[in-house]
Write an enzyme that holds these catalytic residues in place. Structure first.
Site, short mmCIF file in Angstrom:
data_model
loop_
_atom_site.label_atom_id
_atom_site.label_comp_id
_atom_site.label_asym_id
_atom_site.label_seq_id
_atom_site.Cartn_x
_atom_site.Cartn_y
_atom_site.Cartn_z
N GLU A 277 0.79 -1.22 0.00
CA GLU A 277 0.00 0.00 0.00
C GLU A 277 0.83 1.28 0.00
OE1 GLU A 277 -2.81 -3.18 1.06
OE2 GLU A 277 -0.80 -2.68 1.79
N HIS B 9 -12.67 -5.55 7.77
CA HIS B 9 -13.24 -5.21 6.47
C HIS B 9 -14.52 -4.39 6.58
CE1 HIS B 9 -10.66 -8.66 5.42
NE2 HIS B 9 -10.57 -8.08 4.25
#
Length: 807
Positions: free
Chosen positions: A529, A596
């Site tokens: 990321e 999530h």
């Protein structure tokens, strides 16, 4: 690995130079290095005497940086380390006087072009934009991306700067953009201290460059310490190039070319850089140059002394192997200069550096002293009638070298003390204060965004056009049509991220687009990321319009350091000298589970000032915002609703052209009893709750924030409160997060407080992350039941007879 005693066959090319030319080149190099050392010595003294706040310098790294500067060409880029002053001087990208202007925090773009007084010294940047916000011809200038202080933070953007050269070389459709690249021949130079190579972003960037095979040249300045901590506590084997041997390229196996050279060996350094950068530039192979045996004569910074933590033996070694001393010895042994000639050169260099320091200080102090005298004249006039002001005047007069804060503090105190003595001179002082305050807002508070003619905030809304047929599609298909239209329109648009290419992202927003536009434009990446974001920053600095995908909103945390330290502050810290118009695309809200289902909007709002934040409720809204952002020139974070990709929406006939204006809220349902503000996925719940409430006689007005940075520029929430006089903010962030941000804006900036008949309220998620499963979601985040009951209770409190309490 190429060892430090290696002498390549194609050594540093001096074949076309006469001896006199060669001699003059070497003398000029030593002159630059010596001046740089003097600049460090005098700069340190300025901090210790109080004229400057803090100093960090490049002493001990001078000779290696001379060699790097020799192979740095127009069009090349640097993403560097705050020790690179000698390189900047040698490459003629900075002057000593400009460095001192930065040390004194001079807020004048002509005198301090790097950050206009906003960053400490040795944080360099070239200005990529003209005054009107248009791009300069970047291939005609030597470029450095804006430095940041966080160690190794520059490595993420370095990947993108180098990757841009690969795209410009491999995509024939980009040949027309010759102001950004000439066939991708540009090298991205990175510099980093040896201790910082222990950071995760360094290893992530090394791996990314090895996979991508890009022209990235990393120089490691190794002085064996990280502040007070020696290499044995920093790096396995105390040697980063030994650690990285597995990245060395082999026949048929791409990787790095790794070089190792001593930092005091001028000739070896010149040869090594010449060979390394030739490979990097021509073959597009990343190279690493590990420069060892460097010293740090003045210590880490002005905040401490290295004598506290280095042994006597180490300090003696550093004196003997000081690169400047070693170069001096070589000049004498090679008969390039005599001792007498060197002494003359060094004495002249000292005089020159002192003159640069004096001039830089005079330029800022003269301006402030003039402001001081203007203020004192008015303060003294007021002191004639207000005795207490005399002390304020005396204190200000005693300041020999005042800063603006001393002048302003005296003025403000005078205004306070004279509050009961109105007069014409007091009015003049207030006018002076207000005029200067505006100047200082421009000096110190401007350009969080670049605000050019292409600012997305200047792009008006254009409604979607619908045909006569009710063409209902999945939200993902609408989004796909938007991306397709934009990729066809703009050849500089690229997208990359985990699972984005071959399968078209995990929710199919990019389905089929890689096959249509090619892998060079729509690309899969590894799980990394930080360098996905850095890849976007570097590309954007070089003219691209990148869409960098982070698969889920929770994963943005893994790149938060790069987003907040680099991208969010870029326009501000260069005073709009550089821009990175990239989009971070992600998805979130209301999936399931701790990892999530996050909605950390409050964290984002606090950390990412300088990046637009878009929170569309559906894919039509998302597409309209993308159409704005892809035409604008400022960075943004787009959070798509995770549970909206398969919900049906009507397909517009203009999916790549309709726009949603940023900073404008939308009233989804008009009402009279309460204003309910929300955003994203939670809006569907609010609308469902509002429908049930009508059965109880409660008519709620529902407002979609649409974007949170900026939020409600027209103050439509206030207009709603003028009707309803009640307010509830609903979101799924933790308490005190996004709901608090929205509430503060409505109450304070919009003066909504004065329109309320009862206390404003927020309804947010619980303080912990949501547990797994539908029940976990129900008991953790606002549900339809929660919203109905909260709204009803608020209305009931003002009229319990009409609305009897539920509980």
């Amino acid at each position: 690995m190429i060892a430090n005693n290696y002498r390549p066959e194609d050594t540093y090319d001096t074949s076309n130079l006469t001896f006199d030319d060669f001699k003059q080149m070497v003398i000029n190099d030593y002159d630059i290095a010596f001046k740089s050392r003097q600049a460090s010595i005098l700069g340190r003294r300025e901090v210790l005497t109080g004229k400057a706040k803090f100093g960090i310098f490049g002493d001990g790294k001078e000779v290696a940086q001379l060699a790097m500067a020799k192979v740095f060409k127009p069009g090349d880029w640097r993403a560097g380390y705050y020790r690179d002053q000698t390189f900047m001087f040698a490459a003629e990208m900075a002057s000593i006087k400009e460095m001192y202007a930065q040390l004194y925090a001079t807020p004048d773009i002509e005198k301090e072009p790097f950050s206009v007084g906003r960053q400490m010294n040795a944080h360099f940047a070239t200005r990529s934009l003209n005054e009107d916000g248009s791009w300069k011809n970047l291939v005609e200038m030597k470029n450095t991306s804006s430095d940041i202080s966080p160690t190794a933070g520059q490595m993420a953007r370095l990947v993108g700067l180098a990757y841009a050269s690969k795209l410009y070389r491999q995509n024939p459709d980009l040949k027309e953009f010759s102001n950004f690249s000439i066939n991708g021949n540009e090298v991205a130079f990175g510099t980093i201290g040896n201790a910082s190579t222990t950071e995760g972003v360094f290893f992530e960037a090394i791996n990314a460059a090895g996979v991508l095979q890009i022209p990235m040249a990393i120089s490691i300045w190794d002085d064996n310490y990280g502040i007070s901590v020696p290499a044995k506590y920093q790096t396995t084997k105390e040697d980063i190039s030994e650690v990285l041997k597995g990245f060395q390229r082999e026949e048929g196996k791409p990787g790095f070319e790794i070089f190792k050279v001593k930092g005091w060996d001028y000739v070896a350094l010149c040869e090594t850089y010449e060979r390394a950068i030739k490979i990097c530039r021509e073959e597009h192979v990343p190279v690493l140059i590990h420069v060892t045996e460097l010293t740090q004569p003045l210590g880490h910074s002005t905040s401490g002394s290295h004598e506290r933590y280095k042994s006597k033996a180490r300090l003696e070694w550093e004196k003997e192997y000081d690169c400047l001393l070693k170069m001096r010895e070589w000049l004498l042994s090679s008969a390039i200069l005599t001792e007498g000639e060197l002494e003359v050169l060094e004495e002249e260099a000292k005089k020159y550096v002192k003159s640069c320091l004096r001039d830089a200080w005079k330029e800022i102090s003269t301006v402030i002293k003039a402001e001081k005298q203007e203020a004192l004249a008015l303060i003294d006039a007021i002191a004639a009638d207000v005795e207490a002001v005399e002390k304020v005047s005396l204190v200000l007069k005693s300041e020999i070298d005042p800063m603006r804060r001393e002048v302003f503090s005296a003025v403000r105190k005078t205004i306070r003390l004279s509050r009961n003595k109105p007069s014409a001179v007091r009015d003049r002082l207030i006018n002076w204060y207000q005029t200067e305050l505006k100047k200082n807002e421009e000096r110190y508070n401007s350009k969080l965004f670049s605000d050019t003619t292409k600012s997305p905030l200047k792009i008006a809304g254009v409604a979607p056009v619908y045909g006569e047929e009710r063409n209902m599609v999945d939200g993902r298909e609408l989004l796909n049509a938007c991306f397709d239209a934009n990729f066809a329109r703009d050849p500089q648009l690229v997208a990359f991220g985990e699972d984005l290419g071959a399968i078209g992202d995990v929710n199919q927003g990019f389905a089929g687009l890689q096959a249509k536009y090619g892998e060079i434009r729509i690309t899969d990446t590894g799980i990394r990321e930080m360098t996905i974001i850095g890849q976007g920053i570097g590309l954007a600095l070089r003219g691209f319009k990148p869409v960098a995908e982070i698969q889920y909103l929770d994963y943005v945390v893994f790149a938060l350091n790069v987003l907040t330290d680099d991208l969010a502050s870029l326009s501000y810290r260069t005073k709009a000298g550089q821009i990175a118009p990239m989009i971070i695309r992600t998805r979130g809200h209301r999936l399931e589970g701790i990892w999530h289902a996050g909605s950390p909007i409050g964290m984002i709002l606090n950390a990412l000032k300088g990046i637009h934040l878009c929170v569309p409720r559906n894919m039509t809204q998302a597409a309209g915002m993308y159409n704005v952002l892809l035409r604008g020139d400022e960075p943004a974070l787009m959070i798509e609703c995770l549970n909206g990709y398969r919900l049906k929406e009507k397909m517009p006939e203009n999916p790549g052209d309709f726009t949603i204006a940023l900073g404008k809220v939308e009233v989804l349902k008009e009402g009279r009893d309460i204003t309910v503000v929300s955003y994203g996925a939670t809006l569907r719940l609010v609308l469902e709750a509002a429908e049930e409430l009508e059965a109880y006689g409660v008519i709620a007005e529902v407002i979609d924030a649409q974007t949170l940075m900026p939020f409600d520029l027209a103050m439509d929430c206030k207009k709603s409160l003028e009707k309803t006089n009640r307010l509830l903010v609903v979101d799924e962030d933790v308490p005190g997060g996004a709901s608090a941000f929205i509430l503060q804006d409505i109450l304070e900036r919009q003066d909504g407080y004065f329109l309320l008949d009862g206390k404003p309220e927020t309804l947010s998620a619980k303080e912990h992350r949501p547990p797994y499963g539908s029940d976990g979601d129900y008991f953790t985040k606002p549900s339809v039941d929660d919203i109905v009951e909260r709204i009803y209770t608020i209305v009931s409190q003002s009229n319990p007879a009409k609305y009897p309490p539920i509980f």
